[in-house]
Scaffold this motif. Structure first.
Motif, short mmCIF file in Angstrom:
data_model
loop_
_atom_site.label_atom_id
_atom_site.label_comp_id
_atom_site.label_asym_id
_atom_site.label_seq_id
_atom_site.Cartn_x
_atom_site.Cartn_y
_atom_site.Cartn_z
N GLY A 276 0.81 -1.21 0.00
CA GLY A 276 0.00 0.00 0.00
C GLY A 276 0.84 1.26 0.00
N LEU A 277 2.01 1.22 -0.65
CA LEU A 277 2.89 2.38 -0.70
C LEU A 277 2.83 3.04 -2.06
N ASP A 278 3.13 4.32 -2.09
CA ASP A 278 3.29 5.05 -3.35
C ASP A 278 4.77 5.07 -3.67
N PRO A 279 5.18 4.55 -4.83
CA PRO A 279 6.62 4.53 -5.16
C PRO A 279 7.26 5.92 -5.10
N LEU A 280 6.46 6.95 -5.28
CA LEU A 280 6.99 8.32 -5.20
C LEU A 280 7.48 8.67 -3.80
N HIS A 281 7.05 7.89 -2.81
CA HIS A 281 7.43 8.17 -1.42
C HIS A 281 8.51 7.23 -0.92
N VAL A 282 8.98 6.32 -1.77
CA VAL A 282 9.92 5.29 -1.31
C VAL A 282 11.35 5.67 -1.69
N ALA A 283 12.25 5.51 -0.74
CA ALA A 283 13.64 5.94 -0.93
C ALA A 283 14.38 5.10 -1.94
N GLY A 284 15.21 5.76 -2.73
CA GLY A 284 16.28 5.11 -3.46
C GLY A 284 17.59 5.57 -2.84
#
Lengths: 351, 351
Positions: A276-284
């Motif tokens: 349920g995460l938005d990839p725009l909010h996930v760290a690289g």
């Protein structure tokens, strides 16, 4: 704690006003920005400064940059890396985002009593190797040990001194309407790899952290575009959404991005769907976003694609005069949606 | 844990060989030196370097120094200061011991979820004020939050960039037979104040930490003695015994000190009697020990005494050709005893 705990993910307006520091204050999202703006910067006497990944200053004519990061990633060893390499890459990259090449690193440990010496050796070797690979060296350090239960294994704080490259004039406040927004490669890889490793999810097998140094890519970009390169940011905590929002806010400009151009690897998309995460909010930890004058975009994109770190570089969007401070995404289905910073924490202890 | 726990204070030869990091590895004593020499420095690729409080390097002709320190002091607020001021003073002083004036500071927090925001504000204000008082500024930082139980309140890592003063040529390896050993003021004050505050001992009322910046004192000493000032060290963790032993070992020279000259305030002596501690092993945060050519001693002592931080400066002893690497004290009763580094930990989390 569980990642999926809904009370934490969406708790109603947690803020400094609760009087307690919350996990979300370390998220890199809006709560982090609020804590910095309302509590820490005024106390340091540096309120009003544009928040950057690193600070710029000069000593006897030498143009320097300084950056520090605390690392509390859990687990300490993960597919694609460990806390030692991550800590060095994080600091090298924060310097790179200021257009600076790393000159010297400092590394401080806080260690829980009983921590395996062999793990400390591996982590130190990994940090040393990462520093050498980035063309620099850990020149000083510190080690503190606290009793059992007073820390969770090991924390690392790395600090880097960088030499700002001649021709580099980047600042999060320098984006201008008409500029293009470029992205060097896939987003969300590190964060989903860490969660997969920590929680033992099935998708973990397909994902390894993208942690790597970006100083060569950044130097190639400075060389190609010079002062036409306006801003760089690596989307770590808070993800691409935070990086773009920080640039939009500091520059008082709008940013528009195209979902069709957004490189989200299939395993990252799958993991985000599941959690349920938005990839725009996930760290690289291995890509960067840049803002540059439109006339420099082609040269810059070519220069990026000639480096291993930037071979997947794309034009992601543009800076506009409308909706200053806001980031808007043109979606695949032809709609528009606001890309906001995350309020609080969705992925604790990913770096 | 209890300070007086005899199993910890004198446990038989704990070492890296146990395979676990022990509290003693953070003591600043022999176990710390062993961990650094056997595990961390080889892994960083910096084995063989002389351990210093700060590293020296140059960028484009600017002569710089870099130092980092993690602070885990318990309690966070204590008579005479708090972790914020202590963290800034510790880093300013490590730079000062290299003959460097602070130019820019970085500060990173690791915070336990639930920590009072008001305490964070007070600590940040204290750090900011300490930086300003030392003529510098916290220019960059980082904040990470970990879940409840994963850290003990708050840890701070400060890192400082310094500009090495022209004329300064200090190194722990530069002590020479015939040199004099000078001490700027009372020893053991910080450590006993912290233990008093933590454990609620009666003597706490008489003791306040001596935490303060030493950069002005150090600059006055560099100005007075120039290259005749050979080494400086602030006796923090591990106390004066560790500072002197580090200089003796790095310089491959002997050091002799006179107990009659040793400034141990009465409340410190009382606290050490009560706790079974040797004041030579107890940290201060407001004094320094220096080694200088004999012909410069008078000028140096006068220069020290003209500063508030050095008004109690004394000649403590001398560097000798005998017993290289060893520190010997001439006692009040006319005997001689070896002053060794502490093996492990007697006062955990004092800084």
């Amino acid at each position: 704690m569980s990642v999926a705990d809904p009370a934490r993910a969406v708790c109603p307006a947690p803020s400094v006003e609760t009087g307690r520091v919350l996990l979300g204050h370390g998220s890199g999202g809006r709560l982090s920005a609020e804590l910095l703006r309302d509590v820490i910067l005024p106390a340091f006497g540096t309120a009003g400064d544009v928040p950057q990944d690193a600070a710029a200053f000069a000593v006897d004519g030498a143009r320097l940059a300084l950056s520090t990061d605390a690392f509390v990633v859990d687990p300490l060893f993960f597919p694609g890396g460990d806390i030692g390499a991550l800590a060095v890459h994080g600091t090298v990259n924060d310097l790179a985002m200021m257009g600076a090449a790393p000159v010297a690193l400092a590394l401080a440990y806080v260690i829980e009593e009983g921590f395996p010496v062999e793990d400390l050796r591996r982590i130190s070797a990994s940090a040393g190797a990462a520093a050498a690979a980035a063309g620099t060296r850990i020149v000083t350090g510190d080690t503190k040990v606290v009793g059992r239960g007073a820390a969770d294994g090991l924390f690392v704080t790395t600090t880097g001194v960088g030499r700002r490259l001649s021709g580099a004039a980047v600042s999060a406040a320098a984006a201008r309407p008409g500029d293009v927004v470029l992205l060097s490669g896939p987003i969300g890889v590190h964060g989903t790899a860490i969660i997969g490793a920590r929680e033992g999810f099935g998708f973990a097998a397909e994902l390894a952290s993208d942690t790597r140094p970006l100083h060569r890519l950044a130097a190639a970009m400075v060389a190609a575009a010079g002062p036409a390169l306006h801003a760089m940011r690596d989307p770590t905590r808070g993800g691409l959404a935070s990086a773009l929002n920080e640039i939009a806010a500091a520059s008082r400009a709008g940013i528009e991005i195209d979902e069709a151009a957004l490189p989200v690897p299939a395993p990252v998309a799958d993991a985000c769907d599941l959690l349920g995460l938005d990839p725009l909010h996930v760290a690289g930890e291995g890509c960067l976003v840049a803002v540059a004058a439109a006339e420099a975009a082609d040269d810059l994109l070519n220069a990026m694609r000639r480096t291993p770190e930037g071979e997947g570089a794309v034009v992601l969007g543009r800076v506009v005069g409308e909706h200053p401070g806001r980031v808007v995404m043109h979606t695949l289905v032809g709609g528009r949606r606001i890309v906001d910073m995350l309020l609080g924490e969705q992925l604790p202890r990913i770096c």
